[in-house]
Design a protein around this motif. Structure first.
Motif, mmCIF file in Angstrom:
data_model
loop_
_atom_site.group_PDB
_atom_site.id
_atom_site.type_symbol
_atom_site.label_atom_id
_atom_site.label_comp_id
_atom_site.label_asym_id
_atom_site.label_seq_id
_atom_site.Cartn_x
_atom_site.Cartn_y
_atom_site.Cartn_z
ATOM 1 N N LEU A 1 49.287 32.779 52.459
ATOM 2 C CA LEU A 1 50.383 32.717 53.418
ATOM 3 C C LEU A 1 50.299 33.797 54.496
ATOM 4 N N ARG A 2 49.814 34.979 54.129
ATOM 5 C CA ARG A 2 49.750 36.068 55.106
ATOM 6 C C ARG A 2 48.442 36.060 55.876
ATOM 7 N N PHE A 3 47.331 35.907 55.180
ATOM 8 C CA PHE A 3 46.029 35.982 55.841
ATOM 9 C C PHE A 3 45.395 34.603 56.083
ATOM 10 N N LYS A 4 46.152 33.526 55.781
ATOM 11 C CA LYS A 4 45.739 32.159 56.081
ATOM 12 C C LYS A 4 44.407 31.770 55.431
ATOM 13 N N ALA A 5 44.137 32.301 54.254
ATOM 14 C CA ALA A 5 42.923 31.931 53.531
ATOM 15 C C ALA A 5 43.114 30.564 52.880
ATOM 16 N N ASN A 6 42.020 29.863 52.680
ATOM 17 C CA ASN A 6 42.075 28.560 52.029
ATOM 18 C C ASN A 6 42.496 28.747 50.568
ATOM 19 N N VAL A 7 43.576 28.091 50.186
ATOM 20 C CA VAL A 7 44.130 28.310 48.854
ATOM 21 C C VAL A 7 43.199 27.795 47.772
ATOM 22 N N PHE A 8 42.431 26.759 48.067
ATOM 23 C CA PHE A 8 41.488 26.244 47.080
ATOM 24 C C PHE A 8 40.378 27.262 46.820
ATOM 25 N N ALA A 9 39.876 27.873 47.889
ATOM 26 C CA ALA A 9 38.835 28.887 47.731
ATOM 27 C C ALA A 9 39.371 30.117 46.999
ATOM 28 N N VAL A 10 40.585 30.531 47.349
ATOM 29 C CA VAL A 10 41.182 31.702 46.692
ATOM 30 C C VAL A 10 41.375 31.445 45.202
ATOM 31 N N GLY A 11 41.900 30.283 44.854
ATOM 32 C CA GLY A 11 42.117 29.962 43.448
ATOM 33 C C GLY A 11 40.826 29.865 42.662
ATOM 34 N N SER A 12 39.808 29.274 43.257
ATOM 35 C CA SER A 12 38.515 29.156 42.569
ATOM 36 C C SER A 12 37.891 30.523 42.325
ATOM 37 N N ILE A 13 37.954 31.400 43.327
ATOM 38 C CA ILE A 13 37.394 32.747 43.167
ATOM 39 C C ILE A 13 38.153 33.529 42.103
ATOM 40 N N LEU A 14 39.471 33.423 42.104
ATOM 41 C CA LEU A 14 40.271 34.146 41.105
ATOM 42 C C LEU A 14 40.028 33.615 39.698
ATOM 43 N N ASN A 15 39.782 32.327 39.558
ATOM 44 C CA ASN A 15 39.439 31.784 38.241
ATOM 45 C C ASN A 15 38.159 32.401 37.694
ATOM 46 N N ILE A 16 37.163 32.522 38.554
ATOM 47 C CA ILE A 16 35.896 33.128 38.130
ATOM 48 C C ILE A 16 36.087 34.604 37.808
ATOM 49 N N MET A 17 36.866 35.291 38.642
ATOM 50 C CA MET A 17 37.126 36.712 38.403
ATOM 51 C C MET A 17 37.903 36.934 37.110
ATOM 52 N N ALA A 18 38.852 36.041 36.816
ATOM 53 C CA ALA A 18 39.648 36.177 35.597
ATOM 54 C C ALA A 18 38.783 36.022 34.358
ATOM 55 N N ALA A 19 37.877 35.048 34.381
ATOM 56 C CA ALA A 19 36.993 34.849 33.231
ATOM 57 C C ALA A 19 36.080 36.051 33.022
ATOM 58 N N SER A 20 35.588 36.632 34.114
ATOM 59 C CA SER A 20 34.707 37.800 33.991
ATOM 60 C C SER A 20 35.490 39.043 33.607
ATOM 61 N N LEU A 21 36.687 39.210 34.176
ATOM 62 C CA LEU A 21 37.480 40.410 33.917
ATOM 63 C C LEU A 21 37.945 40.490 32.475
ATOM 64 N N THR A 22 38.364 39.375 31.908
ATOM 65 C CA THR A 22 38.824 39.399 30.515
ATOM 66 C C THR A 22 37.683 39.754 29.558
ATOM 67 N N GLY A 23 36.492 39.223 29.819
ATOM 68 C CA GLY A 23 35.347 39.595 28.982
ATOM 69 C C GLY A 23 34.981 41.062 29.132
ATOM 70 N N PHE A 24 35.078 41.584 30.361
ATOM 71 C CA PHE A 24 34.785 42.997 30.597
ATOM 72 C C PHE A 24 35.779 43.896 29.871
ATOM 73 N N ILE A 25 37.059 43.520 29.882
ATOM 74 C CA ILE A 25 38.083 44.327 29.200
ATOM 75 C C ILE A 25 37.862 44.318 27.687
ATOM 76 N N LEU A 26 37.512 43.183 27.133
ATOM 77 C CA LEU A 26 37.242 43.116 25.695
ATOM 78 C C LEU A 26 36.086 44.031 25.308
ATOM 79 N N ASN A 27 35.037 44.034 26.118
ATOM 80 C CA ASN A 27 33.859 44.846 25.783
ATOM 81 C C ASN A 27 34.110 46.341 25.958
ATOM 82 N N THR A 28 34.794 46.728 27.029
ATOM 83 C CA THR A 28 34.964 48.144 27.334
ATOM 84 C C THR A 28 36.140 48.773 26.592
#
Length: 323
Positions: free
Chosen positions: A86-113
């Motif tokens: 809404l503020r920076f007019k980014a494509n919501v589909f691209a933002v959601g897809s990137i955050l999904n990938i980041m969430a999967a990687s971040l949760t695994g990183f937190i478990l390991n560290t």
């Protein structure tokens, strides 16, 4: 095992339990879709909130703190989507897809560290969400269907009714839907459509947070990497089947839960097998067949309606020709 023994009153309870995460995710998708936003980041939000709920629950020994922490994490996640789109007019589909990938990687990183484990986290101090027991006759069909389920299961049912009322019986819901249909026309009505879209995204974050907390602290009582995988696909099927209208009359998510629990009853699967909500092969094919039949019946109705209108127009023209 006969088919009669599979379809019992106990299936109603297990269907509700298996469908509750889909309820929260589908409600979040319905709300944002009515606001004109294709939110594909629901899966990542539920994954992060599920891990947050387990960590906060185990650290404090309180399931309430776990649920509240899960909602806070999902709200922060939704805030990123809202600001980027809404503020920076980014494509919501691209933002959601990137955050999904980041969430999967971040949760695994937190478990390991943070915990030194990989794959899953099963804290010894995890406090499960309490179950509700109604004063019903023991062994009755109603008792087997509705008793001894998590509090969040009943919260999900209430949220279905509440969201249907808010979207279609209040001024706020009318403005959200008008902002999603045509923002320019909504702006001439005296309210900011961007603000309504922001509110829809943030409220959907609350639903996502509750769904994530239910998955990890009530449904399976542990966190597993990728435990939310495939959930957005089920939400898409629910929206296709039930449409983003009258959500309190179209509980399409229950059909997915029935298919999942039917397969579990036949092959002796446990609840943890369906924790990632990836339907087994036979139930997935059956579900696709039901979707195909529904779409074909809808097409036939449209063709019949067109034929009736065309026939009525022909009769009217023929009657005018006599004059």
């Amino acid at each position: 095992m006969s088919w009669i023994s599979i379809f019992s009153w106990g299936l109603v309870q297990t269907t509700l339990r298996a469908s509750t995460p889909i309820i929260f995710a589908a409600l979040a998708a319905v709300l944002t879709q009515n606001a004109g936003i294709l939110n594909v980041g629901i899966e990542g939000g539920m994954l992060i909130s599920a891990l947050t709920a387990v960590c906060a629950n185990a650290a404090t020994g309180s399931w309430v703190v776990g649920v509240l922490a899960s909602i806070a994490a999902a709200e922060l996640y939704s805030l990123v989507i809202a600001v980027a789109h809404l503020r920076f007019k980014a494509n919501v589909f691209a933002v959601g897809s990137i955050l999904n990938i980041m969430a999967a990687s971040l949760t695994g990183f937190i478990l390991n560290t943070a915990y030194g484990v990989s794959g899953r986290l099963v804290p010894d101090t995890l406090v499960s969400v309490p179950k509700v027991h109604f004063p019903l006759p023991a062994g009755s069909a109603l008792s087997n269907a509705v008793n001894d389920m998590s509090v969040l299961v009943y919260v999900g049912i209430v949220c279905v009714l509440l969201l249907g009322f808010l979207l279609y019986k209040t001024v706020w819901g009318l403005r959200v839907r008008s902002a999603g249909l045509y923002s320019a026309a909504a702006l001439t009505s005296g309210f900011d459509p961007v603000r309504k879209k922001f509110e829809a995204i943030m409220i959907s974050g609350i639903l996502v947070g509750i769904g994530g907390a239910y998955m990890s602290t009530s449904y399976v009582e542990m966190f597993v990497e990728g435990m939310i995988s495939g959930l957005h696909g089920h939400c898409r099927h629910v929206l296709r089947w039930g449409k983003p209208v009258r959500v309190h009359r179209r509980l399409s998510h229950l059909r997915i839960g029935v298919f999942c629990r039917r397969e579990a009853a036949i092959y002796g699967h446990s609840d943890t097998v369906c924790a990632d909500h990836s339907l087994p092969r036979h139930s997935r094919n059956l579900f696709r067949f039901h979707v195909f039949v529904y779409q074909q019946s809808k097409k036939r109705k449209e063709v019949n309606c067109f034929t009736e209108v065309k026939g009525a127009d022909h009769v009217q023209r023929k009657s005018h020709s006599h004059y």
